[in-house]
Design a protein around this motif. Structure first.
Motif, mmCIF file in Angstrom:
data_model
loop_
_atom_site.group_PDB
_atom_site.id
_atom_site.type_symbol
_atom_site.label_atom_id
_atom_site.label_comp_id
_atom_site.label_asym_id
_atom_site.label_seq_id
_atom_site.Cartn_x
_atom_site.Cartn_y
_atom_site.Cartn_z
ATOM 1 N N LYS A 48 -70.485 103.299 167.387
ATOM 2 C CA LYS A 48 -71.016 102.622 166.207
ATOM 3 C C LYS A 48 -70.170 102.954 164.992
ATOM 4 N N VAL A 49 -69.930 101.955 164.156
ATOM 5 C CA VAL A 49 -69.128 102.125 162.944
ATOM 6 C C VAL A 49 -70.047 102.135 161.729
ATOM 7 N N VAL A 50 -69.931 103.170 160.901
ATOM 8 C CA VAL A 50 -70.772 103.295 159.709
ATOM 9 C C VAL A 50 -69.897 103.615 158.499
ATOM 10 N N PRO A 51 -70.388 103.331 157.287
ATOM 11 C CA PRO A 51 -69.615 103.666 156.084
ATOM 12 C C PRO A 51 -69.383 105.174 155.980
ATOM 13 N N THR A 52 -68.196 105.549 155.511
ATOM 14 C CA THR A 52 -67.873 106.968 155.381
ATOM 15 C C THR A 52 -68.597 107.609 154.199
ATOM 16 N N TYR A 53 -68.698 106.879 153.082
ATOM 17 C CA TYR A 53 -69.220 107.464 151.862
ATOM 18 C C TYR A 53 -70.563 106.861 151.458
ATOM 19 N N THR A 54 -71.264 107.549 150.561
ATOM 20 C CA THR A 54 -72.582 107.116 150.130
ATOM 21 C C THR A 54 -72.500 105.766 149.419
ATOM 22 N N GLU A 55 -73.645 105.096 149.327
ATOM 23 C CA GLU A 55 -73.680 103.783 148.690
ATOM 24 C C GLU A 55 -73.254 103.871 147.224
ATOM 25 N N ASN A 56 -73.723 104.901 146.531
ATOM 26 C CA ASN A 56 -73.351 105.061 145.118
ATOM 27 C C ASN A 56 -71.857 105.305 144.959
ATOM 28 N N ASP A 57 -71.280 106.114 145.867
ATOM 29 C CA ASP A 57 -69.843 106.374 145.788
ATOM 30 C C ASP A 57 -69.045 105.120 146.106
ATOM 31 N N ARG A 58 -69.545 104.321 147.051
ATOM 32 C CA ARG A 58 -68.839 103.087 147.390
ATOM 33 C C ARG A 58 -68.885 102.098 146.224
ATOM 34 N N LYS A 59 -70.024 102.080 145.516
ATOM 35 C CA LYS A 59 -70.111 101.232 144.329
ATOM 36 C C LYS A 59 -69.134 101.701 143.256
ATOM 37 N N ALA A 60 -69.047 103.036 143.104
ATOM 38 C CA ALA A 60 -68.104 103.587 142.138
ATOM 39 C C ALA A 60 -66.668 103.262 142.546
ATOM 40 N N GLY A 61 -66.397 103.328 143.834
ATOM 41 C CA GLY A 61 -65.069 103.004 144.334
ATOM 42 C C GLY A 61 -64.691 101.565 144.026
ATOM 43 N N LYS A 62 -65.658 100.672 144.144
ATOM 44 C CA LYS A 62 -65.381 99.261 143.855
ATOM 45 C C LYS A 62 -65.081 99.069 142.374
ATOM 46 N N ILE A 63 -65.827 99.789 141.522
ATOM 47 C CA ILE A 63 -65.574 99.695 140.083
ATOM 48 C C ILE A 63 -64.170 100.205 139.759
ATOM 49 N N ILE A 64 -63.814 101.343 140.358
ATOM 50 C CA ILE A 64 -62.480 101.912 140.142
ATOM 51 C C ILE A 64 -61.401 100.941 140.619
ATOM 52 N N PHE A 65 -61.667 100.285 141.754
ATOM 53 C CA PHE A 65 -60.718 99.302 142.282
ATOM 54 C C PHE A 65 -60.474 98.191 141.265
ATOM 55 N N TYR A 66 -61.553 97.655 140.696
ATOM 56 C CA TYR A 66 -61.405 96.537 139.764
ATOM 57 C C TYR A 66 -60.801 96.994 138.430
ATOM 58 N N ILE A 67 -61.064 98.240 138.031
ATOM 59 C CA ILE A 67 -60.407 98.767 136.835
ATOM 60 C C ILE A 67 -58.901 98.816 137.065
ATOM 61 N N GLY A 68 -58.522 99.325 138.240
ATOM 62 C CA GLY A 68 -57.101 99.387 138.583
ATOM 63 C C GLY A 68 -56.476 98.012 138.654
ATOM 64 N N LEU A 69 -57.200 97.058 139.246
ATOM 65 C CA LEU A 69 -56.686 95.694 139.362
ATOM 66 C C LEU A 69 -56.510 95.063 137.982
ATOM 67 N N LEU A 70 -57.511 95.271 137.121
ATOM 68 C CA LEU A 70 -57.436 94.724 135.759
ATOM 69 C C LEU A 70 -56.272 95.352 134.996
ATOM 70 N N ALA A 71 -56.087 96.657 135.183
ATOM 71 C CA ALA A 71 -54.988 97.350 134.499
ATOM 72 C C ALA A 71 -53.644 96.779 134.949
ATOM 73 N N CYS A 72 -53.509 96.514 136.247
ATOM 74 C CA CYS A 72 -52.258 95.942 136.762
ATOM 75 C C CYS A 72 -51.993 94.567 136.162
ATOM 76 N N ILE A 73 -53.045 93.762 136.043
ATOM 77 C CA ILE A 73 -52.897 92.414 135.477
ATOM 78 C C ILE A 73 -52.468 92.501 134.008
ATOM 79 N N ILE A 74 -53.100 93.438 133.280
ATOM 80 C CA ILE A 74 -52.755 93.606 131.864
ATOM 81 C C ILE A 74 -51.310 94.055 131.712
ATOM 82 N N PHE A 75 -50.892 95.025 132.549
ATOM 83 C CA PHE A 75 -49.508 95.497 132.486
ATOM 84 C C PHE A 75 -48.526 94.369 132.787
ATOM 85 N N LEU A 76 -48.879 93.546 133.776
ATOM 86 C CA LEU A 76 -48.004 92.434 134.155
ATOM 87 C C LEU A 76 -47.893 91.419 133.025
ATOM 88 N N LEU A 77 -49.032 91.082 132.390
ATOM 89 C CA LEU A 77 -49.023 90.128 131.288
ATOM 90 C C LEU A 77 -48.249 90.676 130.093
#
Length: 213
Positions: A176-205
């Motif tokens: 069985k495959v299950v998430p490695t990290y807690t739901e709250n940490d995964r939500k935080a990870g997604k936020i960090i991902f989008y912050i990084g993505l937004l930062a890359c877009i801003i740097f590129l622009l």
């Protein structure tokens, strides 16, 4: 799908050979230890994965148990498990995923010889408890998680770190495959991902804008 992991390649190859001889298709894969982006305090090392089809898990477990029962007869009388206490032997059964199949089979044999009642129902209970324990999600070190929000402003770090946190999974001994990290940490990870993505877009622009000047 991941069936067993080994630190030693020879042990992994031996299992692949045993499964193939038993009519179960198995493949060996390298599992290179990634950088510990979670800073959880865990240290990893390279491991060798033995993978089989999920539908073969039960048959593979039975095959290994049968061959292990035969192998324990060739072990010397001074094999280290014979010095284990009853509680220590039960710990082998309780944490079966951390021990080799031969040690598990021998632990059952020694316990039985010492008057303990070891049956399939008891083993099933141990396995269910262990699977429940292993399925529990891990927590990322909160201090590093906070620092990572700021480091995510660099762009690439946020994308890499965030993606690993919210998408990382682990495979349990039953397949069985299950998430490695807690739901709250995964939500935080997604936020960090989008912050990084937004930062890359801003740097590129900004780079495009500066080049046009």
């Amino acid at each position: 799908m991941l069936f067993r992991q080994f630190i030693l390649k020879d042990e992994a190859l031996a299992l692949v050979k045993k499964l193939d001889e038993g009519g179960i298709e198995a493949i060996l894969g390298d599992n290179k230890a990634p950088f510990d982006v979670t800073f959880s305090g865990n240290t990893s090392m390279d491991k060798y994965d033995v993978k089989i089809r999920k539908r073969d898990f039960e048959s593979a477990d039975l095959l290994i148990a049968e061959t292990s029962d035969e192998a324990i007869h060739d072990l010397p009388n001074d094999y280290y498990l014979y010095s284990f206490t009853i509680d220590e032997l039960y710990q082998i059964l309780a944490r079966y995923d951390e021990w080799g199949e031969i040690d598990i089979a021998l632990a059952k044999k020694i316990l039985t010889e010492r008057g303990e009642n070891i049956d399939d129902e008891l083993i099933s209970i141990y396995k269910k408890k262990r699977l429940t324990q292993l399925a529990l999600p891990e927590k990322v070190n909160k201090g590093w998680l906070i620092v990572s929000y700021f480091l995510a402003l660099s762009g690439i770090y946020g994308i890499a770190f965030g993606h690993i946190i919210y998408s990382s999974n682990k495979t349990l001994p039953d397949g069985k495959v299950v998430p490695t990290y807690t739901e709250n940490d995964r939500k935080a990870g997604k936020i960090i991902f989008y912050i990084g993505l937004l930062a890359c877009i801003i740097f590129l622009l900004m780079k495009i804008f500066i080049n046009k000047l």
